[in-house]
Design a protein around this motif. Sequence first.
Motif, PDB file in Angstrom:
ATOM      1  N   GLU A  95       0.328  14.586   3.744  1.00 50.89           N
ATOM      2  CA  GLU A  95       0.831  13.390   3.093  1.00 50.89           C
ATOM      3  C   GLU A  95       2.187  13.010   3.673  1.00 50.89           C
ATOM      4  N   THR A  96       2.424  11.720   3.796  1.00 47.54           N
ATOM      5  CA  THR A  96       3.731  11.254   4.225  1.00 47.54           C
ATOM      6  C   THR A  96       4.607  11.048   3.000  1.00 47.54           C
ATOM      7  N   LEU A 131       4.061   6.041   0.217  1.00 51.22           N
ATOM      8  CA  LEU A 131       2.684   5.759  -0.177  1.00 51.22           C
ATOM      9  C   LEU A 131       2.012   4.900   0.894  1.00 51.22           C
ATOM     10  N   SER A 132       0.744   5.196   1.183  1.00 50.98           N
ATOM     11  CA  SER A 132       0.004   4.418   2.167  1.00 50.98           C
ATOM     12  C   SER A 132      -0.375   3.064   1.558  1.00 50.98           C
ATOM     13  N   GLU A 133      -0.856   2.165   2.403  1.00 50.37           N
ATOM     14  CA  GLU A 133      -1.277   0.844   1.916  1.00 50.37           C
ATOM     15  C   GLU A 133      -2.399   0.974   0.892  1.00 50.37           C
ATOM     16  N   LYS A 134      -3.328   1.889   1.151  1.00 53.61           N
ATOM     17  CA  LYS A 134      -4.447   2.097   0.233  1.00 53.61           C
ATOM     18  C   LYS A 134      -3.950   2.641  -1.115  1.00 53.61           C
ATOM     19  N   GLU A 135      -3.028   3.594  -1.077  1.00 53.56           N
ATOM     20  CA  GLU A 135      -2.490   4.164  -2.310  1.00 53.56           C
ATOM     21  C   GLU A 135      -1.710   3.127  -3.112  1.00 53.56           C
ATOM     22  N   ARG A 137       5.911  -5.317   3.968  1.00 57.60           N
ATOM     23  CA  ARG A 137       5.147  -4.375   3.146  1.00 57.60           C
ATOM     24  C   ARG A 137       6.099  -3.606   2.234  1.00 57.60           C
ATOM     25  N   LEU A 159       7.542  -0.544   0.496  1.00 52.24           N
ATOM     26  CA  LEU A 159       7.488   0.891   0.764  1.00 52.24           C
ATOM     27  C   LEU A 159       7.996   1.626  -0.465  1.00 52.24           C
ATOM     28  N   ARG A 186       6.839   8.607  -2.215  1.00 59.30           N
ATOM     29  CA  ARG A 186       5.827   9.381  -2.930  1.00 59.30           C
ATOM     30  C   ARG A 186       6.433  10.143  -4.107  1.00 59.30           C
TER      31      ARG A 186
END
Length: 80
Positions: A2-3, A6-10, A41, A43, A46
Amino acid sequence: METEILSEKELAELTGYKARGYQRRWLEERQWHFVESRGGRPLVGRQYARMKLGMTLEVIATTPPPLPEPTWTPDFSRVN
């Protein structure tokens, strides 16, 4: 792996929106802190998202391993 962001999907799953403008509005209405990328986007960190969602991290106290014993010791008896 995990980065930290959060990803775009998350982010879409969290907000319920795929469009970035609606995602930003959702975040602002709920007073979430975020940073915008160059492309606009939102950001979201997490760890911040976990905190806002009420998740807590369990901190386990650990003791450091004992220091190794030296394999030799200097003999200072012959030093003047």
